[in-house]
Motif scaffolding. Structure first.
Motif, short mmCIF file in Angstrom:
data_model
loop_
_atom_site.label_atom_id
_atom_site.label_comp_id
_atom_site.label_asym_id
_atom_site.label_seq_id
_atom_site.Cartn_x
_atom_site.Cartn_y
_atom_site.Cartn_z
N GLY A 79 182.60 54.34 21.83
CA GLY A 79 182.58 54.72 23.24
C GLY A 79 182.93 56.18 23.46
N LEU A 80 183.96 56.67 22.76
CA LEU A 80 184.34 58.07 22.91
C LEU A 80 183.24 59.01 22.41
CD1 LEU A 80 188.10 57.91 21.80
CD2 LEU A 80 187.20 58.24 24.12
N THR A 81 182.59 58.64 21.32
CA THR A 81 181.51 59.46 20.79
C THR A 81 180.32 59.48 21.74
OG1 THR A 81 182.21 58.78 18.57
CG2 THR A 81 180.10 59.93 18.75
N VAL A 82 179.98 58.33 22.32
CA VAL A 82 178.88 58.27 23.29
C VAL A 82 179.21 59.08 24.53
CG1 VAL A 82 177.70 56.71 24.88
CG2 VAL A 82 177.92 56.09 22.48
N TRP A 83 180.46 59.00 25.00
CA TRP A 83 180.87 59.81 26.15
C TRP A 83 180.70 61.30 25.85
CZ3 TRP A 83 185.37 62.96 25.86
CH2 TRP A 83 185.65 63.67 27.04
N VAL A 140 182.06 53.77 28.46
CA VAL A 140 182.69 52.46 28.67
C VAL A 140 181.72 51.34 28.35
CG1 VAL A 140 183.72 50.94 30.40
CG2 VAL A 140 184.26 53.38 30.42
N LEU A 141 180.45 51.52 28.73
CA LEU A 141 179.43 50.51 28.45
C LEU A 141 179.22 50.34 26.94
CD1 LEU A 141 177.65 48.73 30.28
CD2 LEU A 141 175.80 50.38 29.90
N ALA A 142 179.19 51.46 26.22
CA ALA A 142 179.05 51.39 24.76
C ALA A 142 180.26 50.72 24.13
CB ALA A 142 178.85 52.79 24.19
N PHE A 143 181.45 50.99 24.67
CA PHE A 143 182.67 50.35 24.16
C PHE A 143 182.61 48.84 24.32
CE2 PHE A 143 186.79 48.59 25.55
CZ PHE A 143 187.48 48.66 24.35
N LEU A 144 182.21 48.36 25.50
CA LEU A 144 182.19 46.92 25.77
C LEU A 144 181.07 46.22 25.01
CD1 LEU A 144 182.89 46.85 29.62
CD2 LEU A 144 184.47 46.28 27.78
N LEU A 145 179.87 46.79 25.05
CA LEU A 145 178.72 46.12 24.43
C LEU A 145 178.75 46.20 22.91
CD1 LEU A 145 175.80 47.06 26.86
CD2 LEU A 145 177.05 44.90 26.66
N ASN A 146 179.60 47.05 22.35
CA ASN A 146 179.71 47.09 20.90
C ASN A 146 180.32 45.80 20.33
OD1 ASN A 146 179.27 48.94 18.56
ND2 ASN A 146 181.45 48.59 18.24
N TYR A 147 180.99 45.03 21.21
CA TYR A 147 181.51 43.73 20.78
C TYR A 147 180.38 42.71 20.60
CZ TYR A 147 186.31 45.19 21.75
OH TYR A 147 187.51 45.83 21.73
N PRO A 196 177.34 41.49 18.87
CA PRO A 196 176.76 41.82 17.57
C PRO A 196 175.25 42.03 17.64
CG PRO A 196 177.30 39.49 17.66
CD PRO A 196 177.85 40.10 18.91
N ASN A 197 174.76 42.90 16.76
CA ASN A 197 173.34 43.13 16.53
C ASN A 197 172.63 43.88 17.66
OD1 ASN A 197 173.52 41.78 14.03
ND2 ASN A 197 173.08 39.81 14.99
N ILE A 198 172.71 43.38 18.88
CA ILE A 198 171.89 43.94 19.95
C ILE A 198 172.69 44.72 20.99
CG2 ILE A 198 170.17 42.12 19.67
CD1 ILE A 198 171.27 40.83 22.21
N GLY A 199 174.02 44.61 20.96
CA GLY A 199 174.82 45.24 21.99
C GLY A 199 174.66 46.75 22.05
N SER A 200 174.66 47.40 20.89
CA SER A 200 174.54 48.86 20.85
C SER A 200 173.18 49.32 21.34
CB SER A 200 174.78 49.36 19.43
OG SER A 200 173.89 48.74 18.51
N PHE A 201 172.13 48.53 21.08
CA PHE A 201 170.79 48.91 21.56
C PHE A 201 170.69 48.75 23.08
CE2 PHE A 201 170.16 47.62 17.12
CZ PHE A 201 169.50 48.73 16.63
N ILE A 202 171.31 47.70 23.62
CA ILE A 202 171.31 47.51 25.07
C ILE A 202 172.05 48.66 25.75
CG2 ILE A 202 172.08 46.01 26.94
CD1 ILE A 202 171.69 43.64 25.11
N ALA A 203 173.16 49.08 25.16
CA ALA A 203 173.94 50.17 25.76
C ALA A 203 173.19 51.49 25.76
CB ALA A 203 175.26 50.32 24.99
N ALA A 204 172.21 51.65 24.87
CA ALA A 204 171.49 52.93 24.78
C ALA A 204 170.37 53.04 25.81
CB ALA A 204 170.90 53.10 23.38
N VAL A 205 169.88 51.92 26.35
CA VAL A 205 168.71 51.96 27.22
C VAL A 205 168.96 52.73 28.52
CG1 VAL A 205 167.09 50.55 28.55
CG2 VAL A 205 167.71 49.88 26.22
N PRO A 206 170.03 52.44 29.31
CA PRO A 206 170.20 53.14 30.59
C PRO A 206 170.37 54.65 30.45
CG PRO A 206 171.59 51.20 30.48
CD PRO A 206 171.06 51.41 29.12
#
Length: 376
Positions: free
Chosen positions: A218-222, A238-245, A247-257
């Motif tokens: 999350g800090l790196t994405v910020w 914050v979104l990257a921090f939460l969605l990183n929990y 697995p597999n698809i959370g980080s990709f979902i956080a990157a879309v917006p």
């Protein structure tokens, strides 16, 4: 011709399997119907497991139990308030720009349609007709993330029930071993305590290290989005921090917006740079740092991790997606303690499950040694 006794044994075995499957379907249907209540209880249980170690440390250092529990509750409330404030405020601000984002999206789609049609016209072909409504619009995407925030708001709204349940569970921790001995006898109580200790050690180890990795992500994405000039960098962190929990698809979902916002508000170059930055961040934290820090996998195969994400998300909703791995690890350990279900635990495990088991057993031995010196 098969022996009648063998045929009878086969029929009994098939009958038992069908009964177990029927019971599983009924239990899952009941969990899905009562998901609202179960989510609160599961969250309280996980918070209790995570807080049991600092609670024991404080009580061992002569801190009164009431003060220790109150301190843990205040810390949890502070963290939840900060995350909810950061996420909710930015989503509301972003929601106010939906009309502008939809207009920019329609203009970009029209420009792409003109470019593709002009290029195809050189070859005598007719270009496709792209309608922004046929694609994923920014307002629809923001609606999805607003639903995630509303689910977080639901958790916060039920925070009193979750916190009260956790408090009562923490107050029962010290007397639980005595109750187990009285109810089941010394031998069975010791085995049960060891099983509970294994589950607790696995959950604490996973959640602690995953939290550190998610915080770093999350800090790196910020920092990345702020450096590239993408709007609302705190929200994306914050979104990257939460969605990183997840697995597999959370980080990709956080990157879309953020990639979409960078494309609409700044340009294609910034969008590509944002997407490349997210790829580097996720590869660095998820594939380099996380395995090195954890030193082992979660003890589950990749297929089981993805299947658990789908299953728990369907049963318990977004919270089930966040807790899919700890829940599956917990059930794997429980299944491994019974001889008749151990084969299921083996099928759920990964090739490196023995490393996870060894690490957990060392923590369990330490926890059991500490509890043995702690008066009930």
């Amino acid at each position: 011709m098969p022996h009648p006794r063998l045929m009878r044994d086969d029929a009994v075995r098939v009958h038992r399997i069908l009964l177990n499957l029927a019971a599983f379907v009924i239990i899952v249907a009941g969990m899905r119907a009562a998901s609202a209540l179960i989510v609160s209880f599961v969250l309280a249980l996980f918070l209790t497991v995570l807080c049991s170690t600092p609670l024991r440390w404080m009580t061992d250092h002569k801190v009164p139990k009431f003060i220790a529990v109150l301190s843990l509750v205040l810390v949890i409330l502070a963290v939840g308030t900060v995350i909810g404030g950061l996420l909710g405020t930015r989503v509301v601000e972003l929601g106010s720009t939906e009309a502008q984002l939809d207009r920019l999206f329609a203009e970009q789609v029209a420009a792409i349609e003109v470019s593709i049609s002009g290029w195809l016209a050189r070859f005598g072909l007719q270009g496709p007709e792209l309608a922004p409504g046929d694609l994923l619009s920014p307002s629809a995407l923001l609606g999805f993330f607003r639903q995630l925030v509303e689910n977080l708001g639901y958790i916060l709204a039920n925070g009193l029930l979750i916190i009260l349940t956790m408090v009562f569970m923490l107050l029962e921790v010290s007397s639980f071993p005595t109750k187990m001995r009285v109810a089941f006898g010394e031998a069975d109580a010791t085995e049960a305590r060891e099983n509970f200790a294994k589950v607790g050690a696995a959950i604490r180890r996973y959640v602690l290290l995953k939290t550190v990795v998610s915080l770093g992500t999350g800090l790196t994405v910020w920092a990345l989005t702020a450096l590239l000039g993408v709007s609302y960098p705190v929200l994306w962190g914050v979104l990257a921090f939460l969605l990183n929990y997840v697995p597999n698809i959370g980080s990709f979902i956080a990157a879309v917006p953020p990639v979409l916002i960078a494309w609409l508000q700044i340009g294609v170059g910034t969008a590509i740079a944002t997407a490349a930055g997210f790829l580097v961040v996720n590869v660095l934290w998820a594939n380099v740092i996380e395995p090195r820090w954890m030193g082992y996998s979660v003890g589950l195969s990749t297929l089981v991790v993805f299947a658990s994400l789908v299953f728990w998300g369907w049963v318990l909703g977004p919270v089930g997606m966040l807790l899919s791995v700890p829940l599956t690890v917990m059930f794997r350990i429980v299944l491994g303690t019974n001889e008749s279900t151990r084969w299921i635990a083996v099928l759920l495990g990964s090739e490196r499950s023995d490393e996870l088991t060894a690490a957990i057993e060392s923590e369990v031995a330490l926890a059991m040694g500490q509890s043995a010196h702690t008066p009930d």
